[in-house]
Scaffold this motif. Structure first.
Motif, short mmCIF file in Angstrom:
data_model
loop_
_atom_site.label_atom_id
_atom_site.label_comp_id
_atom_site.label_asym_id
_atom_site.label_seq_id
_atom_site.Cartn_x
_atom_site.Cartn_y
_atom_site.Cartn_z
N ALA A 236 1.28 -0.85 -0.22
CA ALA A 236 0.30 0.02 0.00
C ALA A 236 0.65 1.10 -0.01
N VAL A 237 1.99 0.99 0.42
CA VAL A 237 2.39 2.42 0.79
C VAL A 237 3.60 2.35 -0.30
N LEU A 238 4.18 1.69 -1.12
CA LEU A 238 4.16 1.58 -2.51
C LEU A 238 4.07 1.85 -4.02
N GLY A 239 3.04 1.23 -4.12
CA GLY A 239 1.88 1.66 -5.21
C GLY A 239 0.84 0.42 -4.73
N ALA A 240 1.19 0.06 -5.74
CA ALA A 240 0.64 -1.15 -6.50
C ALA A 240 1.49 -2.59 -7.02
N PRO A 241 2.67 -3.00 -5.87
CA PRO A 241 2.93 -4.51 -6.93
C PRO A 241 2.46 -5.78 -6.64
N LEU A 242 1.52 -5.98 -6.00
CA LEU A 242 1.02 -7.19 -5.71
C LEU A 242 -0.28 -7.66 -6.17
N ILE A 243 -0.63 -6.90 -7.47
CA ILE A 243 -2.34 -7.22 -8.09
C ILE A 243 -2.20 -8.00 -8.46
N HIS A 244 -1.13 -9.20 -9.13
CA HIS A 244 -1.43 -9.62 -9.20
C HIS A 244 -0.83 -11.10 -8.28
N ASP A 245 -0.62 -12.61 -9.48
CA ASP A 245 0.15 -13.51 -8.17
C ASP A 245 1.73 -13.04 -8.03
N PHE A 246 2.16 -13.50 -6.65
CA PHE A 246 2.97 -13.54 -6.36
C PHE A 246 3.48 -14.49 -5.16
N ALA A 247 4.33 -14.05 -4.69
CA ALA A 247 5.12 -15.84 -3.98
C ALA A 247 6.00 -15.33 -2.65
N LEU A 248 5.34 -15.79 -0.71
CA LEU A 248 6.19 -14.41 0.17
C LEU A 248 7.30 -15.59 -0.11
N ILE A 249 9.17 -14.99 0.26
CA ILE A 249 10.04 -15.96 0.84
C ILE A 249 10.70 -15.41 2.33
N SER A 250 10.88 -16.07 3.16
CA SER A 250 11.30 -15.82 3.81
C SER A 250 12.96 -15.98 3.85
N LEU A 251 13.84 -14.75 4.06
CA LEU A 251 15.61 -15.22 3.60
C LEU A 251 15.82 -15.74 4.89
N SER A 252 14.81 -15.75 6.50
CA SER A 252 15.98 -16.47 7.09
C SER A 252 16.35 -18.26 7.04
N LEU B 157 13.02 -20.56 -8.62
CA LEU B 157 11.55 -20.87 -9.57
C LEU B 157 10.75 -20.20 -9.17
N ALA B 158 10.23 -19.55 -8.20
CA ALA B 158 9.48 -18.39 -8.42
C ALA B 158 9.96 -17.16 -9.69
N ALA B 159 10.99 -17.03 -9.03
CA ALA B 159 11.38 -16.07 -10.29
C ALA B 159 11.07 -15.96 -11.79
N GLU B 160 11.90 -18.31 -11.69
CA GLU B 160 11.58 -18.26 -13.27
C GLU B 160 10.10 -18.86 -13.41
N ALA B 161 9.24 -18.13 -12.87
CA ALA B 161 7.01 -18.81 -12.54
C ALA B 161 7.01 -16.66 -13.23
N ASP B 162 7.94 -15.83 -12.58
CA ASP B 162 7.07 -14.67 -13.10
C ASP B 162 6.48 -13.94 -11.73
N PHE B 163 6.60 -14.55 -10.99
CA PHE B 163 6.24 -14.42 -9.67
C PHE B 163 6.40 -12.92 -9.06
N VAL B 164 5.15 -11.59 -8.84
CA VAL B 164 6.00 -10.23 -7.74
C VAL B 164 6.94 -11.73 -6.89
N ILE B 165 7.82 -11.24 -5.80
CA ILE B 165 7.97 -12.15 -5.24
C ILE B 165 8.65 -10.84 -3.64
N VAL B 166 8.18 -11.01 -2.51
CA VAL B 166 8.24 -10.44 -1.79
C VAL B 166 9.00 -10.66 -0.35
#
Lengths: 262, 262
Positions: free
Chosen positions: A138-154, A169-178
């Motif tokens: 909501a702060v950045l604009g609307a980056p997650l309007i379509h399919d996305f993946a959440l990944i923790s780097l921990s 694989l998330a990048a290959e699938a062209d997901f927006v990644i958080v």
């Protein structure tokens, strides 16, 4: 007990939150600012005798719910924290275990269900909240309007190889990644590693965003490209957004269009 | 204007929501029940002269905000709806464009930013809400505790080949997968197709969940396995959860553990 009121005719729905003995609410309090909390979350805290959580989060709610018993545990003591909350509820007290964002996204609700067998008489209710991905978007604009993946780097609880595979694989699938937990003192170069994996499938010009201290004092946001993101230093209070092939910058905002004909 | 009050000392933070002329809030109202709305969302509605949205969502808020001007558009008229909201705000009225769940997840905030160039004087503020994935997860247990991917099965705006690719790669990456728009009259067999793609990488015993009418009248939830999910008939009000290799059933709940030592 104080009631929560809304403009107009909203009434608290007693059917939704029937008070029970031995009740444990697992409450997502949202990104940080009080306004980001749901009415249901505030109601659960209001109904509770005790509030349990990591001290940073109990401090966020303490001013608004001063007459509660507070129990805090250090950050790495999640199992102790959940056991303590269950044990307190088992004495007959109504307890809220609080998490920032949503209790079900890298939060405590999983652990509580895993430990529930030790305290089978405790009735558990999870109260959903706004996780950092949504608040940051909501702060950045609307980056997650379509399919996305959440990944923790921990990699404290997940092998790094598994994290690498998901990034690739998330990048290959062209997901927006958080990315959650993009850095810590021991993992200074993890964001750089993640960007390198994503760069195997996405262009260096891919639109990215960073939000730090979402909804709290010192909130900052930045829109940049993937090659710049690779050189950024981030901290544990940063949430990172990596666009897909369709994400673009509009009015300085990060926007992923959904394909409507304008 | 009515104020929203919380127990204790919470005050509305005027710095956070400075009223401006030509203001458009894009508001996620949460999953359905009023309690799932954030204080910030209610405050935006309260400050607005006009509320714009799909009629199902305007009907959800109309009883609590009766003195507003309401504007509704049919479901497939998203571009018209966003233009109307911007045009109304451009006349100097304060406007809330409402979406169910979160306005930034398959919601209207992307379109509004895309159309903003036509009404550059309108100040836009996105107010995040609890999306169906989070609200449904709280009902099912704790399926989203670790990395997950959100995928819409609607091919109205996305080629089916791209959806297939995302399903395949998300399953290969062992993400928990949440499916939005799993079915419609024209897409009766899409959930079955999606399950078949996921079954190339995940076991038929993979734990899955369904939640229908999340947070609304007639809410139902079910935990089942992937082979059973393949045979389910779902509708456009269902959100589908497909576990990963670690997801299991605890106390009848769908839980994805995060790897803590108990």
């Amino acid at each position: 007990m104080n009631n929560i009121t809304m403009p107009g005719r909203l009434e608290r729905n007693d059917e939704v939150m029937e008070p029970l003995r031995k009740k444990l609410y697992i409450v997502g309090i949202g990104p940080g600012k009080k306004e980001g909390m749901t009415f249901e979350a505030a109601e659960a805290l209001s109904r509770s005798d005790c509030i349990v959580g990591y001290h940073v989060y109990t401090e966020l709610v303490q001013a608004d719910f001063p007459e509660k018993e507070y129990y805090t545990t250090p950050m790495t003591k999640e199992v102790d924290r959940c056991r303590e909350a269950l044990a307190l509820a088992d004495t007959g007290k109504t307890v809220s275990l609080i998490c920032s964002g949503d209790a079900g996204v890298y939060g405590m609700s999983g652990l509580v269900w895993q430990l529930h067998g030790e305290y089978p008489d405790v009735d558990i209710q999870v109260v959903a909240g706004v996780t950092a991905a949504l608040a940051g978007a909501a702060v950045l604009g609307a980056p997650l309007i379509h399919d996305f993946a959440l990944i923790s780097l921990s990699d404290l609880l997940t092998p790094w190889e598994k994290i690498e595979k998901r990034l690739r694989l998330a990048a290959e699938a062209d997901f927006v990644i958080v990315l959650y937990n993009p850095s810590s003192k021991k993992r200074q170069d993890y964001l750089q590693k993640a960007c390198d994996l994503i760069l195997c499938h996405q262009s260096p010009e891919t639109v990215c965003g960073l939000v730090e201290n979402i909804g709290r004092e010192g909130e900052t946001a930045k829109v940049l490209d993937l090659s710049q993101l690779r050189e950024e230093s981030v901290n544990m209070f940063t949430t990172v957004f990596i666009g897909n092939s369709q994400t673009r910058v509009i009015d300085g905002k990060m926007v992923t269009p959904r394909g409507y004909t304008l």
